[in-house]
Design an enzyme around this catalytic site. Structure first.
Site, PDB file in Angstrom:
ATOM      1  N   ASP A 107     -55.711  19.004  34.897  1.00 30.97           N
ATOM      2  CA  ASP A 107     -54.615  18.508  34.062  1.00 30.97           C
ATOM      3  C   ASP A 107     -55.170  17.501  33.063  1.00 30.97           C
ATOM      4  O   ASP A 107     -56.322  17.640  32.623  1.00 30.97           O
ATOM      5  CB  ASP A 107     -53.549  17.872  34.986  1.00 30.97           C
ATOM      6  N   HIS A 136     -49.353  13.038  32.200  1.00 34.28           N
ATOM      7  CA  HIS A 136     -48.865  14.255  32.849  1.00 34.28           C
ATOM      8  C   HIS A 136     -49.527  14.488  34.195  1.00 34.28           C
ATOM      9  O   HIS A 136     -48.875  14.738  35.212  1.00 34.28           O
ATOM     10  CB  HIS A 136     -49.126  15.430  31.897  1.00 34.28           C
ATOM     11  N   SER A 138     -44.052  22.453  35.103  1.00 34.74           N
ATOM     12  CA  SER A 138     -45.205  21.616  35.475  1.00 34.74           C
ATOM     13  C   SER A 138     -44.897  20.774  36.700  1.00 34.74           C
ATOM     14  O   SER A 138     -45.788  20.516  37.515  1.00 34.74           O
ATOM     15  CB  SER A 138     -45.574  20.674  34.324  1.00 34.74           C
TER      16      SER A 138
END
Lengths: 473, 211
Positions: free
Chosen positions: A172, A219, A404
């Site tokens: 990620d 994220h 996600s």
């Protein structure tokens, strides 16, 4: 046949059956509550139930007298049996009594039972709740995590909390996993606050080509927190596979973009990582995707799958009937998202390659009626306002939605199954798909394109199969 | 069930008067039972598909004519293992560590023929049917799961018996089938194994009453 023979036959014949029936009964009974064998003063043995440690209410003898027996006869009988103290029940002439220390309980019981005044006498045994074990963490913001309740997290944790020998590689934007000053840029990275006890394996930053896969976007930290944020430490939120290890692998830059080449490299890195002669990375989480396809990534996925790694990826957030790459690959579990109503989230892509769905949330709704006022998936996260100006040292409770955020639920569930012993990636996928809660009218054992096989139910998957008992029996 | 057993005893007790040449016997049986559902059993029982079995039977020899016998009885087989996960028939078996116990109890009746009846060494053949009860229980951290089912069964057997007088010994091989008793769920469904029967090798101690 002689009379004696017939007599013997009548005696022995029932005995032959009794062998079978007696055994049956002895097997069919519920497990005794820790019986102990106490020597009596007759030299025989009597089984008495013993309360478990910490129980102060059990013990003693229950004695019931016949209705016509007078109080003075009751007192005399109890005294003769060696009773030291007792109390009368609220209904009828029933007593809970304790015998004097110099009197064996079995002896007292025997005496009481032999008395004409006594209707019955027995050991005051224990009953216990016959319930599946659950685990409720004490993290103060756990009650906001509607998403974990939706997938049955408390029952899941009652079975399995994860093993630190099983690692989830989060490919990620990186993870805020260390305090680090980048000598090239001078940027200060801080470890997020709620990683207390979390094991991090050495990762890699494929964007900047170094070993410090810190998060400069936010994220990845949120995704990783859903997998294994420190739990039951009276702080912040919980993570679903909180005893499992994490590996930070940075493949997306600070704008959230990466390349096929780096993703393939990162998959190979994680799958081939060795520690103490073992390959601890058993799950790769890809909360990323895009249009197009890559033979390079497909081959890396195939290699990892062959090496025993479960790969899960986000289906995509366009709300269209096409699963993104690499989620669409056959060796990858494509994960869609549901909101707090168990409806397909408006943004969640769907299609024939969709494996399962998990809570991805919808920050525009509050069907879960949580105090934060939004059905996001809430975890610890990097302060987005400060990240926007290049500061990576401030952390907040962060709500996000999307496939996600659904994907790490499945990655965590896979890690828990592996911790329990289901290690083959095909079996992990099958277990999660077979036990998923069918949604959208899908028949039992079936699927549809909106929800795949349904909403993951890790506790059911962990229970496995009996000889003739399925996971849902 | 109690009524049926009582009726069987009563019937057997009355029979000798009608056939004076017959004799009763009580058998104690013990031996080894190997399940037909080999793959399923090996999966949950840690690689073994069989184990000890024992029980008993009542029999009456020389019914109608010399050598013909009838018997009724029951045996039990129970084995402990653990819950597992198997995705496909060729996939690996993942053992999960949650305890499981299965018990198979066939209740049967048999009709057969004893060769050379009256001699010390008596071979015999038989066939019959009955009901097989199945009980499975397992526990997943406090969640106790139980299953009980009964299915009709049939069997064929061959054996030899040795001895004269009241006490005899014997050995018997038996094949039983309990169709559609497995395969409902669990690993037996994955392996498509539907039969709780199997092969038994039994030793017998017989107490015989009468000539």
């Amino acid at each position: 046949m002689s009379r004696i023979s017939r007599f013997l036959l009548l005696l022995l014949a029932p005995a032959a059956f009794c062998v079978v029936w007696t055994l049956r009964i002895s097997h069919a009974g519920t497990p005794p509550s820790r019986p102990v064998f106490v020597a009596t003063d007759h030299g025989t043995y009597a089984a008495l139930a013993v309360p478990p440690r910490g129980s102060s209410r059990a013990g003693g003898l229950i004695v019931a007298f016949r209705p016509a027996v007078e109080e003075r006869d009751i007192e005399r009988a109890l005294r003769q049996a060696g009773v030291r103290e007792g109390r009368r029940g609220g209904y009828g002439t029933r007593y809970l009594v304790n015998v004097a220390e110099d009197v064996a309980p079995a002896r007292a019981l025997e005496r009481l039972r032999s008395m004409d005044e006594v209707d019955y006498a027995e050991v005051n045994g224990l009953v216990h709740k016959d319930a599946a074990q659950t685990f409720t963490p004490n993290d103060p913001r756990y009650n906001i995590q509607w998403n974990f309740r939706m997938v049955g997290a408390e029952r899941t944790w009652g079975i399995q909390k994860g093993s630190p020998t099983v690692a989830v590689a989060v490919l990620d934007t990186g993870i805020a996993f260390e305090d680090y000053a980048d000598p090239r840029t001078g940027q200060q990275f801080r470890k997020a606050l709620d990683w207390e006890g979390t094991v991090f394996l050495p990762g890699h930053d494929f964007v900047n080509d170094d070993d410090h896969a810190n998060d400069d976007e936010g994220h990845g930290t949120h995704v990783a927190s859903t997998v294994a944020q420190a739990t039951n430490n009276n702080r912040s939120f919980a993570g679903l596979a909180f005893n499992c290890a994490l590996m930070p692998v940075k493949v997306l830059d600070r704008d959230g973009f990466g390349t096929f080449f780096d993703v393939a490299e990162a998959i190979d890195y994680a799958a081939n990582f060795t520690q103490n002669g073992q390959h601890p990375v058993k799950v790769i989480n890809l909360s990323l995707g895009g249009d197009g396809s890559s033979e390079d990534v497909r081959r890396a996925v195939d290699r990892a799958f062959a090496a025993g790694v479960v790969i899960v990826a986000a289906a995509g957030n366009d709300g269209k009937g096409t699963i993104e790459f690499p989620a669409a690959l056959s060796g990858v579990m494509a994960v869609g998202a549901v909101d707090a109503r168990k409806e397909r989230a408006y943004y969640s892509n769907f299609g024939p390659q969709l494996s399962v769905v998990a809570p991805g949330g919808d920050c525009g709704r509050n069907d879960s009626q949580n105090v934060f006022g939004a059905d996001c998936v809430w975890q610890q996260g990097m302060n987005p306002d400060l990240v926007a100006i290049g500061r990576y040292d401030s952390f907040v409770s962060l709500g996000q939605d999307g496939t996600s955020t659904a994907t790490p639920h499945v990655a965590a569930a896979a890690a828990l199954l592996i911790s329990q012993g289901i290690t083959d990636p095909g079996a992990v996928r099958a277990a999660l798909e077979q036990t998923a809660e069918r949604l959208g009218g899908a028949p039992a054992g079936g699927r549809n394109d909106s929800f795949g096989s349904g909403l993951i139910a890790p506790a059911k998957a962990l229970a496995g199969l009996g000889l003739n008992q399925g996971p849902n029996d | 069930m109690k009524l049926r057993i009582a009726f069987s005893f009563a019937t057997l007790a009355l029979l000798p008067r009608a056939a004076s040449a017959g004799n009763f016997g009580v058998e104690a049986q013990g031996g080894y039972f190997a399940m037909s559902a080999t793959k399923s059993a090996k999966a949950v029982f840690d690689g073994s598909s069989g184990g000890a079995t024992f029980g008993g039977a009542l029999r009456y020899v020389n019914v109608i004519r010399k050598g013909i016998f009838i018997a009724v009885g029951a045996r039990t087989f129970s084995k402990s293992g653990q819950r597992v996960f198997v995705a496909t028939p060729t996939g690996p078996v993942a053992r999960l560590g949650f305890p499981l116990e299965a018990r198979i109890t066939p209740i049967f009746g048999t009709v057969g023929y004893r060769f050379f009846e009256g001699r010390a060494f008596v071979p015999y053949l038989g066939a019959g049917g009955g009901v097989t009860k199945y009980h499975e229980t397992s526990e997943v951290t406090g969640d106790i799961r139980e299953e009980n089912r009964s299915r009709g069964s049939f069997h064929v057997l061959a054996g030899v018996e040795y001895g004269k007088g009241m006490f005899r010994v014997g050995a018997e091989g038996l094949y039983s089938s309990v169709p559609d008793s497995l395969g409902v769920g669990g690993v037996s469904k994955v392996y498509n194994e539907k039969d709780l029967g199997g092969f038994s090798v039994l030793g017998k101690l017989v107490v015989s009453f009468g000539r």
